[in-house]
Design a protein around this motif. Sequence first.
Motif, PDB file in Angstrom:
ATOM      1  N   LEU A  91       0.960  -1.364  -0.008  1.00 31.99           N
ATOM      2  CA  LEU A  91      -0.160  -0.133   0.098  1.00 31.99           C
ATOM      3  C   LEU A  91       0.723   1.361  -0.150  1.00 31.99           C
ATOM      4  O   LEU A  91       1.477   1.395   0.829  1.00 31.99           O
ATOM      5  CB  LEU A  91      -0.841  -0.021   1.205  1.00 31.99           C
ATOM      6  N   PRO A  92       0.878   2.025  -0.962  1.00 30.32           N
ATOM      7  CA  PRO A  92       1.729   3.192  -1.185  1.00 30.32           C
ATOM      8  C   PRO A  92       1.234   4.194  -0.168  1.00 30.32           C
ATOM      9  O   PRO A  92      -0.025   4.175   0.170  1.00 30.32           O
ATOM     10  CB  PRO A  92       1.743   3.461  -2.652  1.00 30.32           C
ATOM     11  N   PRO A  93       2.055   5.168   0.060  1.00 28.32           N
ATOM     12  CA  PRO A  93       1.514   6.188   0.933  1.00 28.32           C
ATOM     13  C   PRO A  93       0.661   7.435   0.398  1.00 28.32           C
ATOM     14  O   PRO A  93       0.515   7.486  -0.755  1.00 28.32           O
ATOM     15  CB  PRO A  93       2.706   6.952   1.515  1.00 28.32           C
ATOM     16  N   ASP A  94      -0.214   8.027   1.327  1.00 25.88           N
ATOM     17  CA  ASP A  94      -1.048   9.063   0.786  1.00 25.88           C
ATOM     18  C   ASP A  94      -0.272  10.289   0.751  1.00 25.88           C
ATOM     19  O   ASP A  94       0.535  10.832   1.555  1.00 25.88           O
ATOM     20  CB  ASP A  94      -1.972   9.442   1.923  1.00 25.88           C
ATOM     21  N   PRO A  95       0.065  10.949  -0.373  1.00 28.94           N
ATOM     22  CA  PRO A  95       0.559  12.060  -0.629  1.00 28.94           C
ATOM     23  C   PRO A  95       0.121  13.352   0.105  1.00 28.94           C
ATOM     24  O   PRO A  95       1.021  14.182   0.256  1.00 28.94           O
ATOM     25  CB  PRO A  95       0.519  12.396  -2.078  1.00 28.94           C
ATOM     26  N   ASN A  96      -0.931  13.212   0.681  1.00 30.72           N
ATOM     27  CA  ASN A  96      -1.728  14.342   1.368  1.00 30.72           C
ATOM     28  C   ASN A  96      -1.776  13.883   2.722  1.00 30.72           C
ATOM     29  O   ASN A  96      -2.899  14.166   3.425  1.00 30.72           O
ATOM     30  CB  ASN A  96      -2.911  14.829   0.776  1.00 30.72           C
TER      31      ASN A  96
END
Length: 284
Positions: A91-96
């Motif tokens: 699961l990639p990170p949330d950019p915001n």
Amino acid sequence: MSKLIAILIVTSCMLAGPVRTFAQAAPPPADQSGTYELVLRDGSRVFGTIVSEDEDQVVLRTQAGATVTAARSDVESLKAVSGEIVDGRFLPPDPNATRLFFGPTGRSLQRGQTYLGVYEFVMPFVQIGITDRLSVGGGTPLVFGFDEGNRPFWITPKLQLLNHARTQIAVGAFQVFNPHGDGGGVGYVVGTHGGSTASFTAGGGLAYGNQGGRSGVAMLGGERQVRRNLKLITENYLWKDGHGIASGGVRFFGDRLSADLAIGVPIGVSDLVGFPVLNFVYVF
């Protein structure tokens, strides 16, 4: 003569440009302890930590403990990635991640990182990381009809006080300036606990007006990543007179762009009404 030959060799290499294929020798990454994404030429993807790497093959160990060996000739790409592996899924990170829908989290922008957002189509917002702990931003409403020199604007300084592996705490303010003198704002402290895929945020602050009047406000929110590019978010406020706002919805995101879609419901009013929440944020 030997020096001349060496110069000619170097010059010819520079003119030809750097050429690298995965069949050639590749130096091992400086940090092999992080998570890497290995993409094979047949489209397969493997996430794990690097066990070893040389000019012939790459060996990765997955979170489940399995060892995957790939020949260099079969490798399309190999790169370090940030995020978490949950139940075998990366699961990639949330950019915001420094905000919920509107309110801040305890997380901080990195130095030089900038995001540009538009909330509810009429509230543009920019925030810039001055250091890894300090950021400053501001905006002005996209509403016409203000006379020249009478347009309100706001600034949003934020300072992170604590940054541990799973807990972050920050203080900041949302200050509105109005040329007519009837501005105000909120000073707050906020903390976030959890990882990049699941966390909760709690905060408290003091809302104030330039003409007087004070009111305490509390905020409780949470986020849960359920898919690679989808997160559930709730953000709720309550102030001292028993009124407040409850909201819940989703965030869709990619590497840099995020979009929020939610419903907000006032608390402490006789009529049950809801209003839409629609935000867009791009991180540079």
